[in-house]
Design a protein around this motif. Structure first.
Motif, mmCIF file in Angstrom:
data_model
loop_
_atom_site.group_PDB
_atom_site.id
_atom_site.type_symbol
_atom_site.label_atom_id
_atom_site.label_comp_id
_atom_site.label_asym_id
_atom_site.label_seq_id
_atom_site.Cartn_x
_atom_site.Cartn_y
_atom_site.Cartn_z
ATOM 1 N N ARG A 1 17.104 1.579 4.446
ATOM 2 C CA ARG A 1 16.574 0.361 3.814
ATOM 3 C C ARG A 1 17.712 -0.371 3.127
ATOM 4 N NH1 ARG A 1 11.284 -0.652 3.378
ATOM 5 N NH2 ARG A 1 9.866 1.019 3.869
ATOM 6 N N GLU B 1 13.548 -2.469 5.896
ATOM 7 C CA GLU B 1 14.078 -1.396 6.741
ATOM 8 C C GLU B 1 15.073 -1.964 7.741
ATOM 9 O OE1 GLU B 1 11.472 2.234 7.916
ATOM 10 O OE2 GLU B 1 10.247 0.421 8.121
ATOM 11 N N VAL C 1 12.368 1.364 -2.772
ATOM 12 C CA VAL C 1 11.773 1.517 -1.440
ATOM 13 C C VAL C 1 11.148 0.225 -0.924
ATOM 14 C CG1 VAL C 1 11.375 3.985 -1.707
ATOM 15 C CG2 VAL C 1 9.555 2.387 -2.289
ATOM 16 N N THR C 2 11.307 -0.889 -1.648
ATOM 17 C CA THR C 2 10.720 -2.148 -1.198
ATOM 18 C C THR C 2 11.693 -2.997 -0.385
ATOM 19 O OG1 THR C 2 11.306 -3.294 -3.242
ATOM 20 C CG2 THR C 2 9.129 -2.239 -3.155
ATOM 21 N N ALA D 1 13.612 -4.166 -8.749
ATOM 22 C CA ALA D 1 12.443 -3.816 -7.928
ATOM 23 C C ALA D 1 12.507 -2.340 -7.539
ATOM 24 C CB ALA D 1 12.403 -4.679 -6.672
ATOM 25 N N ASP D 2 11.379 -1.820 -7.093
ATOM 26 C CA ASP D 2 11.323 -0.454 -6.577
ATOM 27 C C ASP D 2 12.271 -0.357 -5.383
ATOM 28 O OD1 ASP D 2 10.663 1.954 -5.368
ATOM 29 O OD2 ASP D 2 8.507 1.671 -5.593
ATOM 30 N N ALA E 1 16.810 -3.252 -2.524
ATOM 31 C CA ALA E 1 15.742 -4.153 -2.962
ATOM 32 C C ALA E 1 16.311 -5.170 -3.945
ATOM 33 C CB ALA E 1 14.641 -3.334 -3.623
ATOM 34 N N GLU E 2 15.502 -6.123 -4.299
ATOM 35 C CA GLU E 2 15.886 -7.103 -5.322
ATOM 36 C C GLU E 2 16.188 -6.359 -6.621
ATOM 37 O OE1 GLU E 2 16.239 -10.430 -4.876
ATOM 38 O OE2 GLU E 2 15.837 -10.037 -2.763
#
Length: 116
Positions: free
Chosen positions: A25, A39, A35-36, A32-33, A28-29
């Motif tokens: 992945r 992919e 995992v967001t 942010a989490d 993320a921003e």
């Protein structure tokens, strides 16, 4: 055509230059989490190490793929955020059955393919 080999079925020989299909992945921003992030599945040039000492930490990592930035990635289940799903050896040089020619054989090999 490339003969892709599943990384969880077989590994290349130590020191082999390979192309590797890598998934993971993107970051993320900020805030942010993790995992967001989106992919990805991409092909990267890498080499394989049976035993890879990490200079910065002194750690020894087994069975890993290393890119030009010295980022380590492992096969599925290997414990890295980015995973090598498949790998393939680099193709042979044009008109040959080898991946490397050094010295006196270079000129004749180049002439052989340029005369075709």
């Amino acid at each position: 055509m490339i003969d892709w080999i599943p990384a969880d079925e077989r590994l290349p020989f130590d020191g082999a230059g390979v192309v590797a299909a890598v998934t993971g992945r993107y970051p993320a921003e900020p805030g942010a989490d993790p995992v967001t992030g989106p992919e990805f599945w991409i092909v990267l040039p890498m080499y394989f190490r049976d035993v890879h000492p990490v200079e910065e930490t002194g750690e020894v990592v087994l069975n890993c793929f290393v890119d030009s930035d010295r980022v380590l990635r492992r096969p599925p289940g290997g414990g890295t955020d980015e995973v090598v799903t498949h790998w393939a050896y680099w193709p042979n040089l044009p008109g040959t059955d080898v991946r490397k020619i050094v010295g006196e054989g270079v000129g004749p090999a180049l002439r052989a393919v340029s005369d075709q």
